[in-house]
Write a protein that holds these residues in place. Sequence first.
Motif, PDB file in Angstrom:
ATOM      1  N   LEU A  70       4.310  -2.413   3.071  1.00  0.00           N
ATOM      2  CA  LEU A  70       2.652  -2.748   2.508  1.00  0.00           C
ATOM      3  C   LEU A  70       3.062  -3.529   1.313  1.00  0.00           C
ATOM      4  O   LEU A  70       2.203  -4.414   0.885  1.00  0.00           O
TER       5      LEU A  70
ATOM      6  N   ASP B 167       5.705   2.104   3.473  1.00  0.00           N
ATOM      7  CA  ASP B 167       5.358   1.719   2.062  1.00  0.00           C
ATOM      8  C   ASP B 167       5.858   0.138   1.741  1.00  0.00           C
ATOM      9  O   ASP B 167       5.351  -0.357   0.854  1.00  0.00           O
TER      10      ASP B 167
ATOM     11  N   THR C   5      -5.893  -1.346   6.690  1.00  0.00           N
ATOM     12  CA  THR C   5      -6.777  -0.469   5.947  1.00  0.00           C
ATOM     13  C   THR C   5      -6.589   1.019   6.784  1.00  0.00           C
ATOM     14  O   THR C   5      -6.443   2.021   6.267  1.00  0.00           O
TER      15      THR C   5
ATOM     16  N   LEU D 141      -3.265   2.322   6.642  1.00  0.00           N
ATOM     17  CA  LEU D 141      -3.095   3.060   5.410  1.00  0.00           C
ATOM     18  C   LEU D 141      -3.608   4.433   5.079  1.00  0.00           C
ATOM     19  O   LEU D 141      -2.992   5.542   4.701  1.00  0.00           O
TER      20      LEU D 141
ATOM     21  N   SER E 181      -1.284   7.697   4.203  1.00  0.00           N
ATOM     22  CA  SER E 181      -1.781   8.587   3.082  1.00  0.00           C
ATOM     23  C   SER E 181      -2.063  10.144   3.462  1.00  0.00           C
ATOM     24  O   SER E 181      -1.738  10.829   3.058  1.00  0.00           O
TER      25      SER E 181
END
Length: 325
Positions: free
Chosen positions: A254, A251, A222, A225, A229
């Motif tokens: 993920l 990505d 998390t 990520l 982002s």
Amino acid sequence: MVDANQLRQWGRNVIDIERNALDNLYQYVDSLEFVKACQLILSCTGKVIVMGMGKSGHIGNKISATLASTGTPAFFVHPGEASHGDLGVLSENDIVLAISNSGEASEILTLMPVIKRMGLPVIAVTGKPESSMANHAVVHLCIEVPEEACPLGLAPTSSTTATLVMGDALAVALLQARGFTKDDFALSHPGGSLGRKLLLKVSDVMHKGDELPQVSQNICITDALYEISKKGLGMTAVVNDDGQLAGIFTDGDLRRVIDAEVNLRTTSISEVMTHGCVTVSDGILAAEALKVMDEKEINGLIVTNKQQQPIGALNMLDMVKAGVI
């Protein structure tokens, strides 16, 4: 309505006539005069000043641009404007390349006394070896053609094509004699696509400093990520406790993690990252980095130093923005 086949035939006739004109040009490139012209320009410590009126002027403009971009400093000077001040661009070390199919362009002939008084050698490019301009010149490049492609024999067609090709032959022969390279070409074309490919390095394109996505291998997915982002590159470098690159998380990784229903909050990024990822140094050309991405079928790269520490990152979009693609 003109018959379509007739239009095609007229077009083919032009190509045939101009091809014949170019075949005829071989004898003039094989001549001693062509060699003299090349040697004269190679020994020139100034500029090549190209002149021409009308259609010859348009061709001359292109020839001067080709010379300049291939290692021979050159400028086009309009003969009409030269009589009203532009002749001031000439200096004592220059050469004049004068173009006229007839060899009788009055605007150029008017300038000859001044050019001779300055002691500047003249290379005349004409279709008439006995013309006034040819007689004024120290070297004469003949571009005589058997016929113009214009059926009236009036519009310069074959003659302008022959002049353009003679100019290209001159420029390329000089390029090779100088040992002019792609890198040299790029330096005079920094705004062109070739210039960007040959000049831009990874260090010019990559994201670095605060823009570099980077996380510790000990954090959860998390948190990684959030870094992806925040930096907007679709990936993040993952480093070990010594700051060296341990892997990369993208990505694509993920999507695989989500498909495997891995807990994003409790799973360490080190468990799902890609180990042994492809890296490049910041000193290589951006075009080389692009080739690596194409060959490995990846959309991004981590840039590392000699200590295998991440110092930058770039993706395919960066290549597009930089004009490498």
